[in-house]
Design a protein around this motif. Structure first.
Motif, PDB file in Angstrom:
ATOM      1  N   LEU A 171       0.818  -1.219   0.000  1.00  0.00           N
ATOM      2  CA  LEU A 171       0.000   0.000   0.000  1.00  0.00           C
ATOM      3  C   LEU A 171       0.850   1.267   0.000  1.00  0.00           C
ATOM      4  O   LEU A 171       0.345   2.354   0.279  1.00  0.00           O
ATOM      5  CB  LEU A 171      -0.917  -0.007   1.230  1.00  0.00           C
ATOM      6  N   SER A 172       2.123   1.134  -0.317  1.00  0.00           N
ATOM      7  CA  SER A 172       3.026   2.284  -0.218  1.00  0.00           C
ATOM      8  C   SER A 172       2.815   3.295  -1.338  1.00  0.00           C
ATOM      9  O   SER A 172       2.384   2.949  -2.434  1.00  0.00           O
ATOM     10  CB  SER A 172       4.478   1.811  -0.201  1.00  0.00           C
ATOM     11  N   LYS A 173       3.143   4.533  -1.034  1.00  0.00           N
ATOM     12  CA  LYS A 173       3.031   5.650  -1.981  1.00  0.00           C
ATOM     13  C   LYS A 173       4.404   5.937  -2.587  1.00  0.00           C
ATOM     14  O   LYS A 173       5.427   5.474  -2.086  1.00  0.00           O
ATOM     15  CB  LYS A 173       2.517   6.897  -1.257  1.00  0.00           C
ATOM     16  N   ASP A 174       4.408   6.726  -3.650  1.00  0.00           N
ATOM     17  CA  ASP A 174       5.658   7.084  -4.332  1.00  0.00           C
ATOM     18  C   ASP A 174       6.659   7.735  -3.391  1.00  0.00           C
ATOM     19  O   ASP A 174       7.857   7.473  -3.480  1.00  0.00           O
ATOM     20  CB  ASP A 174       5.373   8.017  -5.509  1.00  0.00           C
ATOM     21  N   GLU A 175       6.184   8.571  -2.483  1.00  0.00           N
ATOM     22  CA  GLU A 175       7.075   9.262  -1.544  1.00  0.00           C
ATOM     23  C   GLU A 175       7.816   8.259  -0.653  1.00  0.00           C
ATOM     24  O   GLU A 175       9.012   8.395  -0.421  1.00  0.00           O
ATOM     25  CB  GLU A 175       6.247  10.223  -0.682  1.00  0.00           C
ATOM     26  N   PHE A 176       7.109   7.247  -0.170  1.00  0.00           N
ATOM     27  CA  PHE A 176       7.703   6.202   0.655  1.00  0.00           C
ATOM     28  C   PHE A 176       8.777   5.453  -0.138  1.00  0.00           C
ATOM     29  O   PHE A 176       9.895   5.243   0.337  1.00  0.00           O
ATOM     30  CB  PHE A 176       6.590   5.234   1.111  1.00  0.00           C
ATOM     31  N   ARG A 177       8.446   5.062  -1.355  1.00  0.00           N
ATOM     32  CA  ARG A 177       9.379   4.305  -2.188  1.00  0.00           C
ATOM     33  C   ARG A 177      10.599   5.158  -2.565  1.00  0.00           C
ATOM     34  O   ARG A 177      11.728   4.672  -2.542  1.00  0.00           O
ATOM     35  CB  ARG A 177       8.675   3.780  -3.433  1.00  0.00           C
ATOM     36  N   SER A 178      10.371   6.402  -2.880  1.00  0.00           N
ATOM     37  CA  SER A 178      11.463   7.304  -3.248  1.00  0.00           C
ATOM     38  C   SER A 178      12.445   7.467  -2.081  1.00  0.00           C
ATOM     39  O   SER A 178      13.666   7.464  -2.270  1.00  0.00           O
ATOM     40  CB  SER A 178      10.890   8.649  -3.664  1.00  0.00           C
ATOM     41  N   LYS A 179      11.901   7.596  -0.878  1.00  0.00           N
ATOM     42  CA  LYS A 179      12.740   7.718   0.320  1.00  0.00           C
ATOM     43  C   LYS A 179      13.626   6.482   0.475  1.00  0.00           C
ATOM     44  O   LYS A 179      14.827   6.582   0.743  1.00  0.00           O
ATOM     45  CB  LYS A 179      11.851   7.903   1.553  1.00  0.00           C
ATOM     46  N   TRP A 180      13.046   5.299   0.261  1.00  0.00           N
ATOM     47  CA  TRP A 180      13.814   4.065   0.414  1.00  0.00           C
ATOM     48  C   TRP A 180      14.845   3.880  -0.701  1.00  0.00           C
ATOM     49  O   TRP A 180      15.943   3.382  -0.452  1.00  0.00           O
ATOM     50  CB  TRP A 180      12.877   2.859   0.516  1.00  0.00           C
ATOM     51  N   LEU A 181      14.524   4.304  -1.895  1.00  0.00           N
ATOM     52  CA  LEU A 181      15.509   4.226  -2.984  1.00  0.00           C
ATOM     53  C   LEU A 181      16.733   5.077  -2.647  1.00  0.00           C
ATOM     54  O   LEU A 181      17.876   4.647  -2.879  1.00  0.00           O
ATOM     55  CB  LEU A 181      14.889   4.663  -4.310  1.00  0.00           C
ATOM     56  N   LYS A 182      16.520   6.241  -2.068  1.00  0.00           N
ATOM     57  CA  LYS A 182      17.638   7.109  -1.667  1.00  0.00           C
ATOM     58  C   LYS A 182      18.449   6.470  -0.542  1.00  0.00           C
ATOM     59  O   LYS A 182      19.685   6.517  -0.542  1.00  0.00           O
ATOM     60  CB  LYS A 182      17.120   8.481  -1.245  1.00  0.00           C
ATOM     61  N   LYS A 183      17.764   5.887   0.437  1.00  0.00           N
ATOM     62  CA  LYS A 183      18.468   5.227   1.540  1.00  0.00           C
ATOM     63  C   LYS A 183      19.314   4.062   1.034  1.00  0.00           C
ATOM     64  O   LYS A 183      20.453   3.871   1.467  1.00  0.00           O
ATOM     65  CB  LYS A 183      17.472   4.719   2.593  1.00  0.00           C
ATOM     66  N   VAL A 184      18.757   3.275   0.116  1.00  0.00           N
ATOM     67  CA  VAL A 184      19.477   2.114  -0.403  1.00  0.00           C
ATOM     68  C   VAL A 184      20.648   2.564  -1.282  1.00  0.00           C
ATOM     69  O   VAL A 184      21.722   1.965  -1.243  1.00  0.00           O
ATOM     70  CB  VAL A 184      18.513   1.162  -1.150  1.00  0.00           C
ATOM     71  N   GLU A 185      20.469   3.644  -2.029  1.00  0.00           N
ATOM     72  CA  GLU A 185      21.594   4.178  -2.810  1.00  0.00           C
ATOM     73  C   GLU A 185      22.720   4.617  -1.874  1.00  0.00           C
ATOM     74  O   GLU A 185      23.902   4.407  -2.151  1.00  0.00           O
ATOM     75  CB  GLU A 185      21.148   5.344  -3.693  1.00  0.00           C
ATOM     76  N   SER A 186      22.355   5.215  -0.750  1.00  0.00           N
ATOM     77  CA  SER A 186      23.351   5.614   0.244  1.00  0.00           C
ATOM     78  C   SER A 186      24.084   4.403   0.824  1.00  0.00           C
ATOM     79  O   SER A 186      25.294   4.439   1.026  1.00  0.00           O
ATOM     80  CB  SER A 186      22.671   6.410   1.365  1.00  0.00           C
ATOM     81  N   LEU A 187      23.347   3.326   1.080  1.00  0.00           N
ATOM     82  CA  LEU A 187      23.997   2.088   1.539  1.00  0.00           C
ATOM     83  C   LEU A 187      25.017   1.612   0.502  1.00  0.00           C
ATOM     84  O   LEU A 187      26.118   1.182   0.847  1.00  0.00           O
ATOM     85  CB  LEU A 187      22.964   0.985   1.773  1.00  0.00           C
TER      86      LEU A 187
END
Length: 192
Positions: A171-187
């Motif tokens: 049920l996630s929104k684009d904002e939630f997914r975008s935040k996680w993509l940035k976090k994973v890129e940082s990892l």
């Protein structure tokens, strides 16, 4: 230069898992790491360890490539969805077929113990869930994390294993997914 292997266990190339794998790769490449990728969905192999360890099942060329990549890598990144508190069937089949005695561990004669063959590596598990990660841990005890981290990776010699559990995805929104993509890129840029 750090050697990183990204193994994507999701069977759907349009899944968020593929976006997460790409984000990690982008971060790692930008920071100077050497990256190889394996998308399990693209491999040609029988996931069934037909005879267990009683009799050898010959490895298909794709599985030999996976073993070569595992030997080459210093850091392993497993990206997968948690389904039924476990990993997808093809990912489990890959683990069964590739992490064999003599390659991933060596049984000691007249002993219940084994020697670890893939030592000196680190790993990161990046998994998606249809529930919050804290709920998966509190309510179920994080069985897929424990199986992959302790029952598999620690057993073969991968000592340091970080876990990133992302959910709920359904049920996630684009904002939630975008935040996680940035976090994973940082990892990825930190090689964690």
């Amino acid at each position: 230069m750090k050697r990183i292997l990204i193994i994507n266990g999701h069977p759907d190339k349009e899944s968020f898992n593929f976006g997460l794998a790409e984000a990690y790769k982008n971060g790692a490449v930008k920071s100077g790491a050497e990256v190889k990728e394996i998308n399990i969905r693209d491999l040609d192999f029988n996931p069934n360890l037909q005879f267990g360890y009683r009799k050898r099942t010959e490895l298909e060329p794709d599985l030999i490539m996976v073993q070569d990549h595992l030997k080459w890598a210093e850091h392993l990144v497993w990206v997968y969805p948690v389904w039924w508190s476990s990993v997808p069937a093809m990912m489990k089949g890959l683990l069964d077929r590739v992490l064999l005695p003599g390659f991933a561990f060596k049984k000691r004669e007249n002993s219940l113990f084994s020697d670890k063959c893939l030592t000196g590596k680190t790993a990161r598990l990046i998994c998606t869930l249809d529930q919050p990660g804290w709920y998966y841990k509190l309510n179920y005890g994080s069985p897929s994390h424990n199986a992959l981290k302790k029952g598999t990776l620690h057993y073969i010699g991968v000592k340091k294993v970080g876990i990133t559990a992302i959910g709920p995805i359904r049920l996630s929104k684009d904002e939630f997914r975008s935040k996680w993509l940035k976090k994973v890129e940082s990892l990825g840029s930190q090689h964690k």
